[in-house]
Design a protein around this motif. Structure first.
Motif, mmCIF file in Angstrom:
data_model
loop_
_atom_site.group_PDB
_atom_site.id
_atom_site.type_symbol
_atom_site.label_atom_id
_atom_site.label_comp_id
_atom_site.label_asym_id
_atom_site.label_seq_id
_atom_site.Cartn_x
_atom_site.Cartn_y
_atom_site.Cartn_z
ATOM 1 N N ASP A 93 35.272 77.165 65.688
ATOM 2 C CA ASP A 93 34.258 77.850 66.497
ATOM 3 C C ASP A 93 32.968 78.144 65.745
ATOM 4 O OD1 ASP A 93 35.900 77.853 68.693
ATOM 5 O OD2 ASP A 93 36.830 79.770 68.169
ATOM 6 N N LEU A 94 33.019 78.255 64.413
ATOM 7 C CA LEU A 94 31.810 78.600 63.640
ATOM 8 C C LEU A 94 31.036 77.372 63.179
ATOM 9 C CD1 LEU A 94 33.038 81.719 61.609
ATOM 10 C CD2 LEU A 94 31.995 81.613 63.862
ATOM 11 N N LYS A 95 31.522 76.189 63.563
ATOM 12 C CA LYS A 95 30.812 74.912 63.356
ATOM 13 C C LYS A 95 30.392 74.641 61.909
ATOM 14 C CE LYS A 95 29.083 74.876 68.131
ATOM 15 N NZ LYS A 95 30.441 74.857 68.591
ATOM 16 N N GLY A 96 31.209 75.085 60.983
ATOM 17 C CA GLY A 96 30.965 74.729 59.582
ATOM 18 C C GLY A 96 30.313 75.810 58.754
ATOM 19 N N MET A 97 29.744 76.850 59.390
ATOM 20 C CA MET A 97 29.153 77.942 58.607
ATOM 21 C C MET A 97 30.234 78.652 57.793
ATOM 22 S SD MET A 97 25.978 78.004 58.710
ATOM 23 C CE MET A 97 25.720 79.536 57.853
ATOM 24 N N ASP A 98 31.418 78.769 58.392
ATOM 25 C CA ASP A 98 32.552 79.380 57.678
ATOM 26 C C ASP A 98 32.921 78.533 56.459
ATOM 27 O OD1 ASP A 98 33.253 77.341 59.451
ATOM 28 O OD2 ASP A 98 34.954 78.408 60.338
ATOM 29 N N ALA A 99 32.991 77.214 56.673
ATOM 30 C CA ALA A 99 33.370 76.308 55.576
ATOM 31 C C ALA A 99 32.288 76.269 54.492
ATOM 32 C CB ALA A 99 33.613 74.906 56.133
ATOM 33 N N LEU A 100 31.025 76.328 54.930
ATOM 34 C CA LEU A 100 29.921 76.307 53.954
ATOM 35 C C LEU A 100 30.034 77.505 53.001
ATOM 36 C CD1 LEU A 100 27.192 75.242 52.897
ATOM 37 C CD2 LEU A 100 26.080 76.625 54.657
ATOM 38 N N LEU A 101 30.212 78.680 53.573
ATOM 39 C CA LEU A 101 30.276 79.883 52.729
ATOM 40 C C LEU A 101 31.541 79.879 51.867
ATOM 41 C CD1 LEU A 101 28.939 82.548 55.259
ATOM 42 C CD2 LEU A 101 27.692 81.295 53.502
ATOM 43 N N SER A 102 32.660 79.456 52.435
ATOM 44 C CA SER A 102 33.908 79.429 51.664
ATOM 45 C C SER A 102 33.820 78.443 50.499
ATOM 46 C CB SER A 102 35.101 78.993 52.528
ATOM 47 O OG SER A 102 35.186 79.759 53.675
ATOM 48 N N THR A 103 33.107 77.333 50.724
ATOM 49 C CA THR A 103 33.019 76.294 49.684
ATOM 50 C C THR A 103 31.985 76.654 48.624
ATOM 51 O OG1 THR A 103 33.622 74.640 51.352
ATOM 52 C CG2 THR A 103 32.690 73.800 49.307
ATOM 53 N N ALA A 104 30.868 77.219 49.066
ATOM 54 C CA ALA A 104 29.757 77.454 48.130
ATOM 55 C C ALA A 104 29.913 78.732 47.308
ATOM 56 C CB ALA A 104 28.441 77.518 48.896
ATOM 57 N N GLN A 105 30.437 79.777 47.917
ATOM 58 C CA GLN A 105 30.399 81.089 47.253
ATOM 59 C C GLN A 105 31.570 81.272 46.294
ATOM 60 O OE1 GLN A 105 27.074 81.872 47.657
ATOM 61 N NE2 GLN A 105 27.965 83.886 47.311
ATOM 62 N N MET A 106 31.602 80.418 45.289
ATOM 63 C CA MET A 106 32.687 80.488 44.303
ATOM 64 C C MET A 106 32.404 81.568 43.268
ATOM 65 S SD MET A 106 35.084 78.446 44.970
ATOM 66 C CE MET A 106 35.943 78.390 43.400
ATOM 67 N N PRO A 107 33.457 82.200 42.758
ATOM 68 C CA PRO A 107 33.238 83.152 41.667
ATOM 69 C C PRO A 107 32.774 82.424 40.413
ATOM 70 C CG PRO A 107 35.590 82.841 42.095
ATOM 71 C CD PRO A 107 34.862 82.074 43.148
ATOM 72 N N GLY A 108 31.977 83.095 39.600
ATOM 73 C CA GLY A 108 31.495 82.487 38.368
ATOM 74 C C GLY A 108 32.643 82.003 37.507
ATOM 75 N N GLY A 109 32.470 80.814 36.929
ATOM 76 C CA GLY A 109 33.521 80.246 36.072
ATOM 77 C C GLY A 109 34.292 79.120 36.725
ATOM 78 N N VAL A 110 34.167 78.996 38.040
ATOM 79 C CA VAL A 110 34.911 77.941 38.762
ATOM 80 C C VAL A 110 33.913 77.191 39.654
ATOM 81 C CG1 VAL A 110 36.958 77.433 40.146
ATOM 82 C CG2 VAL A 110 36.870 79.543 38.811
ATOM 83 N N PRO A 111 33.202 76.201 39.078
ATOM 84 C CA PRO A 111 32.085 75.592 39.817
ATOM 85 C C PRO A 111 32.504 74.554 40.858
ATOM 86 C CG PRO A 111 32.276 74.574 37.650
ATOM 87 C CD PRO A 111 33.334 75.655 37.698
ATOM 88 N N VAL A 112 31.850 74.631 42.009
ATOM 89 C CA VAL A 112 31.963 73.590 43.042
ATOM 90 C C VAL A 112 30.534 73.212 43.440
ATOM 91 C CG1 VAL A 112 32.610 73.110 45.442
ATOM 92 C CG2 VAL A 112 34.188 74.381 43.969
ATOM 93 N N ALA A 113 30.179 71.945 43.304
ATOM 94 C CA ALA A 113 28.857 71.468 43.739
ATOM 95 C C ALA A 113 28.939 71.243 45.239
ATOM 96 C CB ALA A 113 28.506 70.175 43.012
ATOM 97 N N THR A 114 28.333 72.122 46.009
ATOM 98 C CA THR A 114 28.529 72.103 47.459
ATOM 99 C C THR A 114 27.418 71.340 48.171
ATOM 100 O OG1 THR A 114 29.626 74.243 47.300
ATOM 101 C CG2 THR A 114 28.883 73.579 49.482
#
Ligand code: RP5
Length: 167
Positions: A93-114
């Protein structure tokens, strides 16, 4: 065992269509890859097993794509010391905004290039992986440069409808 440079993991088979551009770019640039459906939430055990096997098979970059509360890329980055490229997908239902925030907002020390959400992000994930690999692979660098030239030409040669007039 087959050597792969890029591993692609998606959270559901329903994600494959959105990831088609990623597959096309990897295939066109002749980058050896494998793709799996594995989920951080639904199949955490098999995901961990698969991740454990990647470094021994020559894998250099991991692309992880998922929708909704997308923890797949982050879990991958937590478990293996490879560069992880995350692709948030527009399911639910959130059309990817949920996935964007979950993928990008990683805690420092565990990098994900989103990357961006959806099919453009999926295509860019493969191109980003190619740019990293091309730093140490001159043949791939040439194929990538040729692809960029074709992309440039396609834009410059595009014709507008006559109503826009001629330049
Ligand atoms: C995520 O949930 C998947 O990556 C997919 O984008 C979404 C929906 O999955 P399905 O219910 O279609 O399997 O984990």
């Amino acid at each position: 065992m087959k050597q792969i440079q890029v591993a692609v993991v998606m959270g559901s088979a329903s994600d494959a269509e959105t990831l088609e551009g990623c597959r096309e770019v990897l295939a066109e640039l002749k980058i050896p890859f494998e793709a799996r459906v594995l989920s951080a939430h639904r199949t955490p055990g098999p995901l961990e097993e698969w991740l454990d096997g990647l470094p021994g098979r020559g894998t250099r970059i991991l692309i992880a794509a998922a929708g909704m509360a997308a923890h797949l890329a982050g879990v991958c980055a937590a478990k293996v010391a490879l560069p992880v490229i995350g692709v948030p997908l527009p399911s639910g239902d959130l059309k990817g905004m949920d996935a964007l925030l979950s993928t990008a907002q990683m805690p420092g020390g565990v990098p994900v290039a989103t990357m961006g959400i959806g099919s453009a992000g999926a295509k860019n994930a493969a191109l980003f992986a190619a740019r990293i690999l091309a730093l140490s692979d001159p043949d791939l660098a040439s194929r990538l440069a040729a692809r960029r030239e074709r992309d440039t030409a396609r834009v410059l040669e595009a014709k507008l409808p006559p109503a826009w007039g001629t330049p």
